[in-house]
Structure formats: C-alpha cells, structure tokens
Design an enzyme around this catalytic site. Structure first.
Site, PDB file in Angstrom:
ATOM      1  N   GLY A  64      18.126  -2.530 -17.624  1.00  0.00           N
ATOM      2  CA  GLY A  64      18.228  -1.976 -18.984  1.00  0.00           C
ATOM      3  C   GLY A  64      18.794  -0.571 -18.999  1.00  0.00           C
ATOM      4  O   GLY A  64      19.629  -0.221 -19.843  1.00  0.00           O
TER       5      GLY A  64
ATOM      6  N   LYS B  63      22.048 -13.547 -23.597  1.00  0.00           N
ATOM      7  CA  LYS B  63      22.290 -13.161 -24.983  1.00  0.00           C
ATOM      8  C   LYS B  63      23.359 -12.095 -25.166  1.00  0.00           C
ATOM      9  O   LYS B  63      23.432 -11.135 -24.419  1.00  0.00           O
ATOM     10  CB  LYS B  63      20.990 -12.674 -25.614  1.00  0.00           C
ATOM     11  CG  LYS B  63      19.985 -13.810 -25.742  1.00  0.00           C
ATOM     12  CD  LYS B  63      18.818 -13.424 -26.602  1.00  0.00           C
ATOM     13  CE  LYS B  63      18.000 -14.664 -26.937  1.00  0.00           C
ATOM     14  NZ  LYS B  63      16.744 -14.330 -27.573  1.00  0.00           N
TER      15      LYS B  63
ATOM     16  N   ARG C 135      13.521  -1.423  -4.199  1.00  0.00           N
ATOM     17  CA  ARG C 135      13.145  -0.271  -5.037  1.00  0.00           C
ATOM     18  C   ARG C 135      12.238   0.706  -4.285  1.00  0.00           C
ATOM     19  O   ARG C 135      12.291   1.910  -4.527  1.00  0.00           O
ATOM     20  CB  ARG C 135      12.446  -0.753  -6.314  1.00  0.00           C
ATOM     21  CG  ARG C 135      13.419  -1.317  -7.324  1.00  0.00           C
ATOM     22  CD  ARG C 135      12.751  -1.763  -8.590  1.00  0.00           C
ATOM     23  NE  ARG C 135      13.749  -1.995  -9.635  1.00  0.00           N
ATOM     24  CZ  ARG C 135      13.458  -2.349 -10.874  1.00  0.00           C
ATOM     25  NH1 ARG C 135      12.204  -2.511 -11.225  1.00  0.00           N
ATOM     26  NH2 ARG C 135      14.402  -2.531 -11.767  1.00  0.00           N
TER      27      ARG C 135
ATOM     28  N   GLY D 248      18.307  -5.613 -12.316  1.00  0.00           N
ATOM     29  CA  GLY D 248      17.647  -6.775 -12.913  1.00  0.00           C
ATOM     30  C   GLY D 248      18.067  -8.085 -12.279  1.00  0.00           C
ATOM     31  O   GLY D 248      18.163  -8.214 -11.064  1.00  0.00           O
TER      32      GLY D 248
END
Length: 403
Positions: A379, A203, A40, A356
């Site tokens: 996200g 999930k 990053r 992520g």
C-alpha cells in the site's frame, strides 16, 4: 519530493541513547506460527546494527496481523526469536506494550541491549492514532526512528502521533525507509527508458490513482489480473462472470484514451484461463478474451497473453510491477503470475517490485534474487507512485535551516 530533506538516522546524535525503532515485522506465518518469509525482519537489521554500533539500547516495536483480541497467535515472540538468531544476540521480549513489564524492561535496558515490545495492535489506540498511547511509547526512549515503510501510509500512534513527542534532532528515518523512498522518487523522475509498468491484482479501484499517474510517465502499460476485465468491458468485450467494477468503466475508458493521446502502448490479455468457480477443483480451460462463455470467470492470463507480455517487456530498461496476473494462491491459476515473475527476473532492466502479493509471487517463483529492488510495503509503495506524501514520512522532514 526529495529524500534529502528527510532526517536520516545517520544525522542523529545516538551515542549511548535509548532508541525506539518502529519496524514492520508483519511477516507471514504458517498454522504452527513458523515464519515462512523473514524478508521484512532481515530488512530492518542494518538500522538496528547501526544503533547498536553507536552504543544505543534499542526498543523495537511492530504490529502483526489484525488482532481482534489478545492472543498468542499474534504475539511477536517468534519474531524476537528469529531476530535473535539473525543478529546472534539476545532479544528481550516484553509481555505487553506499555504495561508494567514493558516499562520496567525499557527502564532497565543497558547500552547495546535489545527489547522487543508486544504487538502494538494489542493496544486499541494504535490504529486510532491515539496521542496518549503515543506519549507512553515515546516516554520509553530518547530518540525515535521509523524504519517501517510498510505502514508509513497509515495514520497510527506509533507512526504519526509519536513523532509529536520528539524534536527534529531526536527523530529520523532508518535505512530501509530512506531506500524505499529514494527508489520510488528516482523511478518516477529518472527512469531509464523504455519504462514499462505491469499492473495486476483484483481491483482497479485500489490502483486507479497510480494508473492515472503512471500513464503520463510510462512508455508501455501492461494490465493483467482481475482488474483487466473492467478494461476489457470498457472495450465492449463480453466478460462472462469475471470480476467487474461497473462504476469504473468510464475511468478505464479515460485511462485508455489518455494512453492513446500520449502514444503509450496499453497491453491487455488476449486469452484467459476460465472456470465456473474460483476453486482448486474447478475445471479450467483457456479461451480468447473475445470468447469468454456466460457463467465462466477469467482467473488468470492465458499462454498467448504470456507471450504477448513477454514481447512487450523485451526491450524494457525499467520495469515496475505491482499486482499478480491471476488468483495465484490457487496453483492452477498461478501460471500467469509465475511466468511474469520469470520474464521480469530474466530481463536486463532495472526491476522494482511493489510489495504485498507481488513480493509473495516473486518469492514463490524463486526470482527474488534477480530483482533490483523488492519493496516491503504494498500500500505504501502504491501511494508513493500515486505521488502522495506518506503520513509517517512527513513528520521526519525538516525545512531548510531547522536542523
């Protein structure tokens, strides 16, 4: 949703200006605060260099982690040091965010000098999108540049509120942000086919909207990770103690039905690694998905599933992957994710990795250089795939005839 109407840093008059660049330096560190992956930081360098080459003085701002209090553990000092080494140039470190030290150093900053503010989240107002904090941050600079794709889905002071204090001639997007958005747009609008989406993670709830959007656009959908068990339950399999979101069984059924209706092939695990507990010392065995024993939970895809998924990927021209295939943080449950990373790295397709955990898997497997594009934001990347407008990007767009 074109990236063309987003103001690029290249369209701004930067000559000799003070530029505030919102970066995403939220990098992983070990217990000694050594940076374990500086991707990053390196991703922000083209925008920083461009501003320096235009004679700007540069103020860099980022958050790191989720600090509950002021603590050395969350200081951006190690990031300033790493950036200084990568740029081969001094990076002045402020002791605070909008305090006396930061303000004085910002005021005294000369052209081509770099100042790094302390962790933005040391200020409570950052996550509350506080306008007073945004105003203080904005007062330090003439131009605002957002290059922090990883936080563009957050309505935070340094991402959203700050844009109100700069007009369209004095705010824009950095190169990393523009690249991320153009990749996501092209992926959804013009994928080379067959287009295969590989979706994992624990999930369904976090990826539901993305799945609804993707099922209409892909040729094949591969589902792994903990979320696969909600789909297996929707097919009336016994899943033992595996992760289940009971309230989403109907949603899973609807996605499977939609796939059938559109002729999209949906692949689910045919065997899994099971254990009684999710721990590194648990006894593990492989069983077919029809035979998960009571009291056991599925924690990774099995070898037969690996072969099936590899076969499904063999003719892909575009692959989008978001979410690991198992609990990859524990070595014995990481095989499925590692294999998937190798399969995707070896393919001749255009490969796009959602940030992520998935980027983490790719880095661990040593396949990072084989991927076409690795997103810096998990996200945010997911919300683009869902078709959402990101709150950090919206204020950087101009209507025709405005600029």
């Amino acid at each position: 949703m074109q990236s063309a109407d987003i103001v690029s840093v290249k369209e701004l008059d930067l000559n000799g200006k003070k530029v505030f660049i919102r970066c995403d330096f939220n990098v992983p560190q070990d217990e000694f605060l050594n940076i374990t992956d500086d991707r990053r930081i390196r991703s922000a360098i083209p925008t920083i260099r461009y501003c320096l080459d235009n004679g700007c003085s540069v103020i860099l701002a980022s958050h790191l982690g989720r600090p509950k209090e002021l603590s050395q553990k969350y200081s951006l000092e190690p990031i300033a040091k790493r950036l200084a080494r990568l740029l081969n140039k001094e990076v002045v470190m402020a002791k605070d965010v909008i305090g006396k030290d930061a303000k004085t150093k910002a005021a005294n900053l000369k052209p081509t000098e770099i100042l790094m503010l302390e962790n933005l989240r040391f200020e409570k107002g950052e996550t509350k999108n506080d306008e007073e904090l945004a105003k203080e941050l904005a007062s330090m600079a003439d131009v605002y540049v957002n290059d922090a794709f990883g936080v563009c889905h957050r309505v935070h002071a340094s991402v959203e509120a700050i844009t109100k204090f700069f007009d369209n001639n004095h705010k824009g997007a950095g190169f990393l942000l523009l690249r991320e958005i153009s990749f996501a747009n092209n992926l959804l609008k013009h994928p080379a086919r067959p287009f295969v989406a590989v979706v994992g993670g624990s999930k369904v709830s976090g990826k539901l909207q993305a799945l609804r959007n993707l099922i209409n656009k892909v040729d094949k959908l591969i589902i792994g990770g903990g979320m696969a068990f909600t789909f297996l339950k929707a097919l009336e399999f016994d899943i033992g103690d595996s992760l289940l979101e009971e309230e989403l069984i109907d949603e899973a059924k609807a996605i499977l039905a939609r796939g059938k209706e559109l002729g999209v092939k949906v692949y689910l695990p045919v065997d899994v690694a099971v254990a009684r507990t999710c721990s590194s010392d648990a006894l593990m065995s492989y069983v077919p998905t029809q035979e998960i024993p009571n009291g056991f939970m599925g924690l990774d895809i099995g070898p037969a599933t690996g072969k099936l998924f590899r076969e499904a990927l063999s003719d892909a021209q575009t692959i989008w992957w978001n979410g690991p295939m198992g609990v990859f943080e524990i070595e014995k449950f990481s095989k499925g994710s590692m294999k998937m990373s190798h399969f995707i790295g070896d393919s001749h397709a255009t490969t796009i990795i959602g940030g992520g955990d998935t980027a983490d898997v790719v880095a661990r497997s040593g396949e990072a250089d084989e991927m076409t594009f690795i997103s810096t934001g998990g996200g945010a990347s997911l919300e683009l795939i869902e078709g959402k407008e990101l709150p950090g990007v919206k204020p950087l767009r101009v209507k025709e005839g405005e600029l």
